[in-house]
Write an enzyme that holds these catalytic residues in place. Structure first.
Site, PDB file in Angstrom:
ATOM      1  N   SER A  42       0.800  -1.254  -0.032  1.00 18.97           N
ATOM      2  CA  SER A  42      -0.138   0.049  -0.244  1.00 18.97           C
ATOM      3  C   SER A  42       0.809   1.228  -0.028  1.00 18.97           C
ATOM      4  O   SER A  42       2.133   0.950   0.328  1.00 18.97           O
ATOM      5  CB  SER A  42      -0.913  -0.135   1.342  1.00 18.97           C
ATOM      6  OG  SER A  42      -0.074   0.495   2.270  1.00 18.97           O
ATOM      7  N   SER A  44       0.474   3.799   2.326  1.00 17.35           N
ATOM      8  CA  SER A  44       0.799   4.619   3.555  1.00 17.35           C
ATOM      9  C   SER A  44       2.105   5.020   4.034  1.00 17.35           C
ATOM     10  O   SER A  44       1.959   5.859   4.778  1.00 17.35           O
ATOM     11  CB  SER A  44       0.018   3.526   4.500  1.00 17.35           C
ATOM     12  OG  SER A  44       1.088   2.414   4.973  1.00 17.35           O
ATOM     13  N   LYS A 106       4.920   0.747   9.734  1.00 13.23           N
ATOM     14  CA  LYS A 106       4.804   2.323  10.040  1.00 13.23           C
ATOM     15  C   LYS A 106       6.050   2.547  10.634  1.00 13.23           C
ATOM     16  O   LYS A 106       6.966   1.856  10.946  1.00 13.23           O
ATOM     17  CB  LYS A 106       3.300   2.361  10.926  1.00 13.23           C
ATOM     18  CG  LYS A 106       2.121   1.576  10.387  1.00 13.23           C
ATOM     19  CD  LYS A 106       1.534   2.327   9.269  1.00 13.23           C
ATOM     20  CE  LYS A 106       0.150   1.588   8.742  1.00 13.23           C
ATOM     21  NZ  LYS A 106      -0.157   2.410   7.501  1.00 13.23           N
ATOM     22  N   SER A 194      -3.259   6.783   6.030  1.00 17.10           N
ATOM     23  CA  SER A 194      -2.518   5.737   6.471  1.00 17.10           C
ATOM     24  C   SER A 194      -3.692   5.313   7.717  1.00 17.10           C
ATOM     25  O   SER A 194      -4.071   5.979   8.449  1.00 17.10           O
ATOM     26  CB  SER A 194      -1.279   6.334   7.092  1.00 17.10           C
ATOM     27  OG  SER A 194      -0.649   5.343   8.065  1.00 17.10           O
TER      28      SER A 194
END
Length: 245
Positions: A42, A44, A106, A194
């Site tokens: 993705s 994010s 993250k 995100s």
């Protein structure tokens, strides 16, 4: 003679099986205890990580938990052999706390006990604003939209690039929260796109840590699968290979 030839063929077969099993065992050990490959599905973490990036995650950086092993067997609680802990600014892979099975990636923003807040796109740690300065622009490969890049700096000296695709949007503000013990506050570098500790992830338990993202070893654009080797020459992002995180 036929018997000896047959015996020789059997030896070759068993030697081959032995080599394959040893290779599989070695790969399992390396993946479990040292480095695990991970691909970015993705956007994010744009602009730091792009869809199609493949990277190695260090499994031993923060010690081991049950999530360090395939299928997360319930062998023990907490973490063992933990010689270091995540620092603000580290990029980490962890199991999504809601299902404890999906891998997320993250950036660590807040440590246990930290007060984290976001005001008008600026992150505050313990009531101190993280320095944030504009540095160039990022053009998305998909929609070709160009947005400013903001370099954010933690108090430990780590700096990294973020993007704010919707200035003034609802995700640019977040009320002050205190990170509980044995937990972390994580955010994506693509701040308006995100699922992180501001929303779905909430606080990330230390036990859910899988490892620390270390280096990009392959990067393919346009969703090209890694196994399509014949497409590498035209789809490779050569400038991203061997980028340390």
């Amino acid at each position: 003679m036929a018997s000896k030839a047959h015996q020789k063929d059997d030896n070759i077969v068993w030697e081959t099986i032995s080599v394959v099993l040893q290779a599989l065992f070695l790969a399992l050990v390396l993946r479990t205890f040292l480095f695990q490959p991970f691909n970015i599905p993705s956007g994010s973490m744009k602009p730091t990580l792009l869809i199609g990036d493949y990277l190695f995650v260090s499994k031993f950086s923060y010690g081991f938990s049950k999530h360090s092993f395939p299928f997360s067997p319930n062998l023990f609680d907490g973490r063992v052999l933990q010689f270091s802990e995540p620092e603000r600014g580290d990029v980490v892979v962890f199991k999504f706390p809601v299902d404890n099975s999906t891998d997320y990636i993250k950036r660590v923003i807040g440590l246990p006990g930290d007060k984290v807040e976001m005001r008008n796109s600026v992150v505050y740690i313990n009531d101190v604003a993280l320095p944030r300065a504009q540095n160039g622009a990022y053009t998305d490969e998909g929609n070709r939209a160009t947005v400013p890049v903001w370099v954010e700096k933690q108090d430990n000296g780590k700096s990294y690039s973020t993007i704010d695709t919707e200035p003034g949007g609802f995700r640019d503000n977040y009320p002050a929260v205190t990170v509980p013990p044995d937990s972390y506050f994580v955010m994506g570098d693509n701040r308006d796109n995100s699922s992180d500790s501001r929303y779905d992830v909430q606080f990330m338990p230390a036990e859910n840590l899988v490892g620390k993202a270390q280096i990009i070893f392959l990067s393919l654009r346009n969703g090209t699968p890694a196994w399509q080797i014949w497409k590498w020459p035209t789809q490779m992002r050569w400038d991203r290979i061997f980028t340390w995180l």
